[in-house]
Scaffold this motif. Structure first.
Motif, short mmCIF file in Angstrom:
data_model
loop_
_atom_site.label_atom_id
_atom_site.label_comp_id
_atom_site.label_asym_id
_atom_site.label_seq_id
_atom_site.Cartn_x
_atom_site.Cartn_y
_atom_site.Cartn_z
N GLN A 289 -6.43 7.64 2.46
CA GLN A 289 -6.32 6.69 3.57
C GLN A 289 -7.63 5.94 3.77
N ALA B 209 -0.80 3.71 3.71
CA ALA B 209 -1.14 5.02 3.14
C ALA B 209 -0.62 6.16 4.02
N MET C 274 -3.69 -1.61 5.25
CA MET C 274 -3.77 -0.74 4.07
C MET C 274 -3.66 0.73 4.47
N LYS C 275 -4.39 1.11 5.51
CA LYS C 275 -4.37 2.51 5.94
C LYS C 275 -3.00 2.90 6.48
N PHE D 266 -10.93 -0.53 0.99
CA PHE D 266 -10.39 -1.62 0.18
C PHE D 266 -10.07 -2.81 1.08
N LEU E 299 -1.29 -4.97 -6.60
CA LEU E 299 -2.41 -5.17 -5.68
C LEU E 299 -3.29 -6.34 -6.12
N ALA F 85 0.84 -1.21 0.00
CA ALA F 85 0.00 0.00 0.00
C ALA F 85 0.87 1.25 0.00
N CYS G 293 -10.01 5.45 1.50
CA CYS G 293 -10.23 4.56 0.34
C CYS G 293 -9.46 3.26 0.51
N PHE G 294 -8.23 3.38 0.98
CA PHE G 294 -7.41 2.19 1.20
C PHE G 294 -7.99 1.35 2.34
N TYR G 295 -8.51 2.02 3.35
CA TYR G 295 -9.13 1.29 4.47
C TYR G 295 -10.34 0.50 3.98
N LEU H 247 -10.77 1.95 -5.14
CA LEU H 247 -9.54 2.61 -5.60
C LEU H 247 -9.75 3.37 -6.91
#
Length: 321
Positions: free
Chosen positions: A188, A178, A174-175, A194, A309, A47, A190-192, A296
């Motif tokens: 952050q 980021a 993920m967060k 995900f 990913l 990430a 969006c990655f969370y 994403l």
């Protein structure tokens, strides 16, 4: 991917684990030596890299979250009375329950200690993330225990439980990646999100493997969820799909404990097959997979980052049966 694994392994080997008392720290070394594929810390580094950061900057939070994960596994094996973990005896089977509880607690302490040592101005963000993740995992675990006493659990409630027990840790990884890449709050989040979706897909796949997997490939015995009357996606969804005598038979299997384990496993599996639960679960896994990558969209990540990913998520979710 191998570069990430090497970074993580070298970092873990560099950790100072005391030698005394031996009966406390030997189980911790044992757990870390048989640490599996290190998928969660690897996800954190991926990430970070996807957002243009240096993966080495994410090592402290990545390994801290991995220590938290191993703490949960030691305690989870006690609660589930599991004999095998990663192809080896579980800590509680090898050292006993009291020592396993202490070893798990100490791993949690080491996780916090490591995060506090992170040489970053924004270290408090990781500390807050670690704390909220730890609390949510405990909430999810308690819901899982509560569900054992209930005859019927709706799929929606089961999904909320696995979001807390399993998905939030992947989301935190993920967060954290980021944050280490200095991404803004929107990215952050969006990655969370995900991570939440791939975490849900991961747990449903885990439920599938406990029925349709192979002990030799998984490194743990299959059928434990059925033997211990655990609520899984397969069970909660089958309760919705089956009717009449088949539904009554499924409920009967999960309200009695005096069945021969093999007979119970084969009987439940036959009922699952009759409502095509494997195919239903696989479709739900694909749904969460697609939703994860939708999170994403619009972030303009580089094509090589997206490829990495996708490769990671395929390896994480679509494990061999």
């Amino acid at each position: 991917m191998s570069n990430y694994s090497a970074l993580i392994q070298d970092f873990i080997l560099s950790l100072t684990i005391p030698k005394r008392p031996a009966n406390l720290y030997d189980p911790i070394r044992y757990t870390l030596e048989h640490g599996g594929k290190r998928l969660r810390p690897e996800l954190c580094l991926i990430a970070c890299s996807a957002l243009g950061g240096n993966p080495k900057q994410a090592l402290y939070p990545a390994v801290s979250l991995e220590l938290l994960h191993n703490f949960t596994l030691i305690h989870d094996d006690i609660m589930d009375q599991s004999d095998l973990r990663r192809g080896h005896e579980t800590v509680y089977k090898k050292w006993g329950t009291p020592t396993a509880i202490l070893a798990g607690d100490t791993l949690l302490g080491l996780s916090y200690d490591l995060m506090l040592k992170y040489p970053s101005i924004g270290a408090h963000k990781f500390y807050n993330l670690l704390t909220s993740t730890f609390i949510q995992i405990c909430e999810g675990q308690q819901l899982d225990i509560d569900f054992e006493k209930r005859k019927v659990v709706p799929v929606e409630e089961y999904t909320d439980m696995i979001r807390l027990k399993t998905a939030v840790l992947l989301a935190a990884c993920m967060k954290a990646g980021a944050i280490a890449a200095n991404a803004n709050a929107q990215i952050q989040n969006c990655f969370y999100d995900f991570g939440i979706n791939i975490g849900l897909a991961f747990q449903i796949q885990d439920d599938l493997l406990d029925v349709y997997g192979q002990t030799e490939k998984l490194g743990k015995n299959i059928g434990n969820d059925i033997a211990t009357n655990k609520k899984t996606y397969l069970l909660t969804k089958a309760m919705e799909l089956l009717q009449g005598q088949e539904l009554a038979a499924l409920k009967h299997y999960f309200t009695k404990n005096d069945f021969n384990p093999k007979e119970k496993f084969e009987g439940v599996k036959q009922l699952y097959d009759s409502c095509q639960i494997k195919e239903v679960a696989e479709a739900q896994i694909k749904n969460y997979y697609d939703k994860a990558f939708q999170c994403l969209e619009g972030l303009a990540l580089a094509s090589n980052a997206m490829k990495e990913l996708h490769e990671f998520v395929n390896r994480l979710i679509y494990r061999d049966f």
